[in-house]
Design a protein around this motif. Structure first.
Motif, PDB file in Angstrom:
ATOM      1  N   THR A  54       0.874  -1.177   0.000  1.00 37.44           N
ATOM      2  CA  THR A  54       0.000   0.000   0.000  1.00 37.44           C
ATOM      3  C   THR A  54       0.909   1.224   0.000  1.00 37.44           C
ATOM      4  N   PHE A  55       0.319   2.406  -0.182  1.00 35.67           N
ATOM      5  CA  PHE A  55       1.139   3.614  -0.111  1.00 35.67           C
ATOM      6  C   PHE A  55       1.783   3.717   1.272  1.00 35.67           C
ATOM      7  N   ALA A  56       1.020   3.336   2.324  1.00 36.21           N
ATOM      8  CA  ALA A  56       1.570   3.453   3.684  1.00 36.21           C
ATOM      9  C   ALA A  56       2.789   2.551   3.849  1.00 36.21           C
ATOM     10  N   GLY A  72      -7.378  10.798  -4.719  1.00 35.60           N
ATOM     11  CA  GLY A  72      -8.189   9.613  -5.027  1.00 35.60           C
ATOM     12  C   GLY A  72      -7.406   8.393  -5.471  1.00 35.60           C
ATOM     13  N   TYR A  73      -6.078   8.384  -5.285  1.00 30.88           N
ATOM     14  CA  TYR A  73      -5.331   7.169  -5.628  1.00 30.88           C
ATOM     15  C   TYR A  73      -5.562   6.146  -4.518  1.00 30.88           C
ATOM     16  N   GLU A  74      -5.848   4.915  -4.895  1.00 28.67           N
ATOM     17  CA  GLU A  74      -6.125   3.904  -3.881  1.00 28.67           C
ATOM     18  C   GLU A  74      -4.927   3.018  -3.565  1.00 28.67           C
ATOM     19  N   GLU A  75      -4.099   2.763  -4.560  1.00 32.91           N
ATOM     20  CA  GLU A  75      -2.925   1.926  -4.321  1.00 32.91           C
ATOM     21  C   GLU A  75      -1.824   2.379  -5.267  1.00 32.91           C
ATOM     22  N   PRO A  76      -0.570   2.083  -4.929  1.00 37.65           N
ATOM     23  CA  PRO A  76       0.512   2.504  -5.821  1.00 37.65           C
ATOM     24  C   PRO A  76       0.467   1.727  -7.125  1.00 37.65           C
ATOM     25  N   THR A  77       0.875   2.354  -8.211  1.00 30.98           N
ATOM     26  CA  THR A  77       1.047   1.604  -9.454  1.00 30.98           C
ATOM     27  C   THR A  77       2.363   0.841  -9.310  1.00 30.98           C
ATOM     28  N   ILE A  79       5.132   0.916 -10.909  1.00 30.26           N
ATOM     29  CA  ILE A  79       6.357   1.726 -10.988  1.00 30.26           C
ATOM     30  C   ILE A  79       6.535   2.545  -9.702  1.00 30.26           C
ATOM     31  N   GLN A  80       5.425   2.972  -9.116  1.00 32.62           N
ATOM     32  CA  GLN A  80       5.519   3.709  -7.852  1.00 32.62           C
ATOM     33  C   GLN A  80       5.974   2.786  -6.730  1.00 32.62           C
ATOM     34  N   ALA A  81       5.414   1.581  -6.714  1.00 30.69           N
ATOM     35  CA  ALA A  81       5.758   0.634  -5.647  1.00 30.69           C
ATOM     36  C   ALA A  81       7.255   0.339  -5.644  1.00 30.69           C
ATOM     37  N   THR A  99       4.165   7.355 -20.184  1.00 34.05           N
ATOM     38  CA  THR A  99       3.007   8.108 -19.724  1.00 34.05           C
ATOM     39  C   THR A  99       1.882   7.142 -19.422  1.00 34.05           C
ATOM     40  N   GLY A 100       1.208   7.360 -18.328  1.00 34.50           N
ATOM     41  CA  GLY A 100       0.077   6.502 -17.990  1.00 34.50           C
ATOM     42  C   GLY A 100       0.425   5.469 -16.931  1.00 34.50           C
ATOM     43  N   THR A 101       1.701   5.349 -16.589  1.00 33.58           N
ATOM     44  CA  THR A 101       2.094   4.350 -15.594  1.00 33.58           C
ATOM     45  C   THR A 101       2.103   4.931 -14.178  1.00 33.58           C
ATOM     46  N   LYS A 103       4.156   7.558 -13.497  1.00 35.93           N
ATOM     47  CA  LYS A 103       5.579   7.887 -13.300  1.00 35.93           C
ATOM     48  C   LYS A 103       5.762   9.220 -12.576  1.00 35.93           C
ATOM     49  N   THR A 104       4.864  10.176 -12.825  1.00 34.00           N
ATOM     50  CA  THR A 104       5.057  11.494 -12.217  1.00 34.00           C
ATOM     51  C   THR A 104       5.049  11.384 -10.693  1.00 34.00           C
ATOM     52  N   ALA A 105       4.019  10.723 -10.161  1.00 38.87           N
ATOM     53  CA  ALA A 105       3.947  10.585  -8.697  1.00 38.87           C
ATOM     54  C   ALA A 105       5.092   9.721  -8.193  1.00 38.87           C
ATOM     55  N   ALA A 106       5.606   8.819  -9.052  1.00 43.33           N
ATOM     56  CA  ALA A 106       6.701   7.940  -8.617  1.00 43.33           C
ATOM     57  C   ALA A 106       7.918   8.750  -8.187  1.00 43.33           C
ATOM     58  N   ILE A 135       3.889  21.857 -17.123  1.00 45.37           N
ATOM     59  CA  ILE A 135       2.700  22.390 -16.444  1.00 45.37           C
ATOM     60  C   ILE A 135       1.991  21.252 -15.692  1.00 45.37           C
ATOM     61  N   GLN A 136       1.900  20.122 -16.372  1.00 40.94           N
ATOM     62  CA  GLN A 136       1.225  18.966 -15.778  1.00 40.94           C
ATOM     63  C   GLN A 136       1.974  18.479 -14.516  1.00 40.94           C
ATOM     64  N   VAL A 137       3.288  18.396 -14.616  1.00 42.40           N
ATOM     65  CA  VAL A 137       4.076  17.901 -13.486  1.00 42.40           C
ATOM     66  C   VAL A 137       3.989  18.896 -12.324  1.00 42.40           C
ATOM     67  N   ARG A 299      -9.384   5.931 -12.923  1.00 40.41           N
ATOM     68  CA  ARG A 299      -8.179   5.753 -12.109  1.00 40.41           C
ATOM     69  C   ARG A 299      -8.413   6.047 -10.639  1.00 40.41           C
ATOM     70  N   THR A 300      -9.224   7.061 -10.355  1.00 42.77           N
ATOM     71  CA  THR A 300      -9.322   7.465  -8.951  1.00 42.77           C
ATOM     72  C   THR A 300     -10.761   7.361  -8.431  1.00 42.77           C
ATOM     73  N   LYS A 301     -10.836   7.333  -7.100  1.00 49.40           N
ATOM     74  CA  LYS A 301     -12.146   7.266  -6.430  1.00 49.40           C
ATOM     75  C   LYS A 301     -12.970   8.486  -6.827  1.00 49.40           C
TER      76      LYS A 301
HETATM   77  P1  AMP Z   1       1.512   9.647 -15.382  1.00 51.38           P
HETATM   78  O1  AMP Z   1       2.012   8.326 -15.886  1.00 51.38           O
HETATM   79  O2  AMP Z   1       2.358  10.202 -14.284  1.00 51.38           O
HETATM   80  O3  AMP Z   1       1.297  10.614 -16.512  1.00 51.38           O
HETATM   81  O4  AMP Z   1       0.095   9.385 -14.690  1.00 51.38           O
HETATM   82  C1  AMP Z   1      -1.011   8.962 -15.425  1.00 51.38           C
HETATM   83  C2  AMP Z   1      -2.291   9.177 -14.671  1.00 51.38           C
HETATM   84  O5  AMP Z   1      -2.382   8.242 -13.598  1.00 51.38           O
HETATM   85  C3  AMP Z   1      -2.463  10.548 -14.051  1.00 51.38           C
HETATM   86  O6  AMP Z   1      -3.783  10.970 -14.337  1.00 51.38           O
HETATM   87  C4  AMP Z   1      -2.312  10.318 -12.580  1.00 51.38           C
HETATM   88  O7  AMP Z   1      -3.098  11.219 -11.831  1.00 51.38           O
HETATM   89  C5  AMP Z   1      -2.818   8.899 -12.421  1.00 51.38           C
HETATM   90  N1  AMP Z   1      -2.196   8.166 -11.313  1.00 51.38           N
HETATM   91  C6  AMP Z   1      -0.916   8.200 -10.908  1.00 51.38           C
HETATM   92  N2  AMP Z   1      -0.722   7.367  -9.868  1.00 51.38           N
HETATM   93  C7  AMP Z   1      -1.916   6.771  -9.620  1.00 51.38           C
HETATM   94  C8  AMP Z   1      -2.362   5.798  -8.662  1.00 51.38           C
HETATM   95  N3  AMP Z   1      -1.535   5.266  -7.776  1.00 51.38           N
HETATM   96  N4  AMP Z   1      -3.661   5.431  -8.697  1.00 51.38           N
HETATM   97  C9  AMP Z   1      -4.496   5.978  -9.613  1.00 51.38           C
HETATM   98  N5  AMP Z   1      -4.147   6.894 -10.537  1.00 51.38           N
HETATM   99  C10 AMP Z   1      -2.858   7.282 -10.549  1.00 51.38           C
END
Ligand code: AMP
Length: 592
Positions: A54-56, A72-77, A79-81, A99-101, A103-106, A135-137, A299-301
């Motif tokens: 989990t994120f925690a 609204g993210y519920e669990e790490p993707t 790549i984040q994990a 893009t889409g994985t 990666k930004t939050a990672a 801008i997005q980041v 993706r999110t709640k």
């Molecule tokens: P990115 O790959 O960073 O461009 O992210 C793609 C999309 O996934 C963005 O809309 C993020 O807000 C969303 N996202 C990133 N991490 C998560 C996550 N853990 N759960 C759900 N959505 C996520």
């Protein structure tokens, strides 16, 4: 890599009583170490390994966890994990992620955790190839760092430099920018990088393709050696490896691999939505596909709630299901879905995983999943037990790469289709109506109705009577749709100038919008000279503006994040229906 049968994971699961939430499936991820690092190669997780954290579990602070929950993210993707713990431990990282994985939050989350609040100088630098990404980041940093109160500034060309100078002089902790403009500031002496201790390169392969390598090297030379450097790239060609060898210390290489699986009974298609109104695209698809029952994945709640509400408002029976709902509500929603009282279930991956969901006719990925394995999990909800199913994925042009990656992993082609036009939708609705009418005719027993028709037949032609009855039965919506599909509209008839794209702006005269507001916002925010903006039509509830086609996506992106007369407005590529929705108004303000 062992191959697994998808059905193993698709078997319905109930939330585990001990965890109080749905059990996470096991995913196979791997962390490889690259380029002569000393540490032993990471173990590949066997199928029985611990579930995805989990994120925690990743070691993030409560402030960060709260911000994650807010978005609204519920669990790490995956790549984040894999990346977050490494970066929190101060390691340099090379991550293969498109893009889409997620990666930004990672990289954003561990960077935010390591910002020193007391220091008001730039401590973290993110380099991006384009201003859109910058801008997005910066937006993501701002959202995820809201409880850290970290100050973030996007720095990119095209925006007036004074604004950036003012912001920099107030003290900025995270700078997200394109190499060119960052170098500009360095040369002017307005950006001091001597306190930077973290650097991330996003879309590194793109940056090299765009010829930024010397700029990147120039920037790196100005940053203290004792820094953490992370590099995110969809592909890792030799040039990236060479760059990493020069500027990264003992980097950990992270990639996420998935087992190859086949999804035989499911027809897979995708619709590319060229920016703008995704919801409108979804409703067209729903109208043409007419799913009996569908799960729509977000993706999110927060997105599930929003989308279910909008679908309800548009006349579909839809309910959201996500991790925030109490068990009793989930049970009620699921009962209604199973009984057919609800046709569309709008879910997150996590929520859907813990549920005993019956086979559905359609799985719709409103948001493309963050990794191929999630895709396989999702679409396994349809086409079960020898039945056929449909999997439909909505993709933005930027996400095509992610779609290709999914194709490679599943070993199947996903056909990209044209979005149904209004004419397609109208034709489909007519067909559906004719089928329903045929059913009623075949059933017969029309005694009372025949008496009414007969009593009118002295006065009217029988076909006219039938047509009037059809109009009454179908209602105004269908009629308007038919008209919209065949009418040549004012705006279209005049034609959009060659090389220009007409944009729809979701606010007009009533909101106080004047031509100068649109020109001002587009020129200042998107950096497009006022003279290259084309005609502007302002109606009561909305407006149209023509911009150079090459800049259209950027204008949409920037304008969607900009206040127009104090409010955020919807901006998308204009289509005939946009003009029809309010009915062509009698009066408009026009600028050529
Ligand atoms: P990115 O790959 O960073 O461009 O992210 C793609 C999309 O996934 C963005 O809309 C993020 O807000 C969303 N996202 C990133 N991490 C998560 C996550 N853990 N759960 C759900 N959505 C996520």
């Amino acid at each position: 890599m062992s191959s697994r049968s998808p059905s193993d994971d698709f078997r319905p699961r109930r939330p585990s009583p001990s965890s109080g939430g749905p059990r996470r499936p096991r995913r196979q991820t791997e962390t490889n170490l690259a380029m002569g690092d000393q540490a032993p190669p990471a173990q590949e997780s066997p199928a029985e390994a611990a579930p995805l954290p989990t994120f925690a579990d990743l070691g993030l602070t409560p402030e960060t966890l709260k911000a994650i929950s807010d978005v609204g993210y519920e669990e790490p993707t995956p790549i984040q994990a894999r990346t977050i713990p490494l970066m929190l431990a101060g390691k340099d990282v090379i991550a293969q992620a498109q893009t889409g994985t997620g990666k930004t939050a990672a990289y954003a989350l561990p960077m935010l955790e390591r910002i020193d609040r007391e220091i008001r100088d730039p401590q973290a630098l993110v380099l991006c190839p384009t201003r859109e990404l910058a801008i997005q980041v910066a937006g993501a940093m701002h959202q995820l760092g809201r409880y850290h109160h970290a100050t973030t500034l996007p720095i990119y060309g095209g925006q007036p430099i004074d604004r950036q100078l003012r912001a920099l002089s107030h003290g900025v902790q995270i700078v997200v920018g394109t190499p060119g403009r960052i170098m500009d500031h360095m040369r002017r002496g307005t950006l001091d990088l001597s306190n930077v201790k973290m650097v991330a390169l996003d879309e590194a392969d793109e940056m090299l393709d765009m010829g930024f390598v010397e700029d990147i090297e120039f920037i790196f030379e100005a940053i203290p050696e004792e820094r953490q450097t992370s590099l995110f790239s969809a592909t890792i060609p030799p040039r990236i490896t060479a760059l990493a060898r020069k500027y990264l210390h003992n980097p950990q290489r992270v990639s996420v691999s998935v087992s190859r699986v086949t999804v035989a009974n499911t027809a897979q298609t995708a619709y590319e939505l060229p920016g703008g109104n995704k919801f409108d695209g979804l409703t067209r698809i729903l109208d043409v596909e007419t799913p009996q029952s569908a799960i729509i994945f977000c993706r999110t709640k927060n997105e599930t709630n929003e989308l279910a509400e909008r679908l309800g408002g548009a006349g579909y029976t839809a309910e959201a299901i996500n991790g925030d709902l109490p068990q009793s509500t989930r049970d009620r929603v699921m009962r209604r879905f199973r009984d057919g009282q609800v046709d569309l279930l709008v879910a997150t991956d996590v929520a859907a995983r813990g549920l005993d969901i019956p086979d559905v006719s359609h799985v719709i990925n409103y948001d493309i999943p963050t990794d191929p394995e999630a895709y396989v999990h999702r679409i396994g909800r349809t086409g079960r037990a020898g039945k056929t199913g449909e999997a439909i994925t909505l993709v933005a042009p930027r996400e095509r790469y992610t779609l290709r990656m999914i194709e490679r992993v599943i070993g199947q082609q996903i056909i990209v289709k044209r979005l149904p036009t209004l004419a397609d939708v109208a034709a489909r609705r007519r067909e559906a109506f004719k089928a329903a009418l045929t059913g009623v005719l075949e059933e017969g027993n029309l005694g009372q109705e025949l008496l009414i028709a007969e009593s009118l037949s002295d006065q009217f032609d029988a076909l006219d009577i039938a047509a009037a009855a059809i109009r009454m039965a179908r209602g105004d919506v269908a009629q308007r749709l038919d008209e919209a599909a065949v009418t040549t509209l004012d705006g279209d008839a005049e034609g959009v100038e060659q090389g220009m794209t007409r944009l729809f702006i979701g606010a007009g005269r009533t909101a106080g919008i004047r031509p100068m507001d649109l020109v001002g916002a587009i020129a200042n925010e998107a950096g497009i000279p006022g003279k290259s903006i084309g005609s502007i039509d302002i109606y009561d509830g909305f407006a149209f503006v023509e911009v150079p086609s090459a800049d259209a996506q950027r204008v949409i992106q920037v304008m969607s994040n900009t206040n127009l007369r104090g409010k955020r407005v919807n901006v998308s590529i204009a289509r005939p229906r946009d003009e029809m929705d309010g009915g062509p108004p009698p009066r408009r303000d026009r600028r050529r």
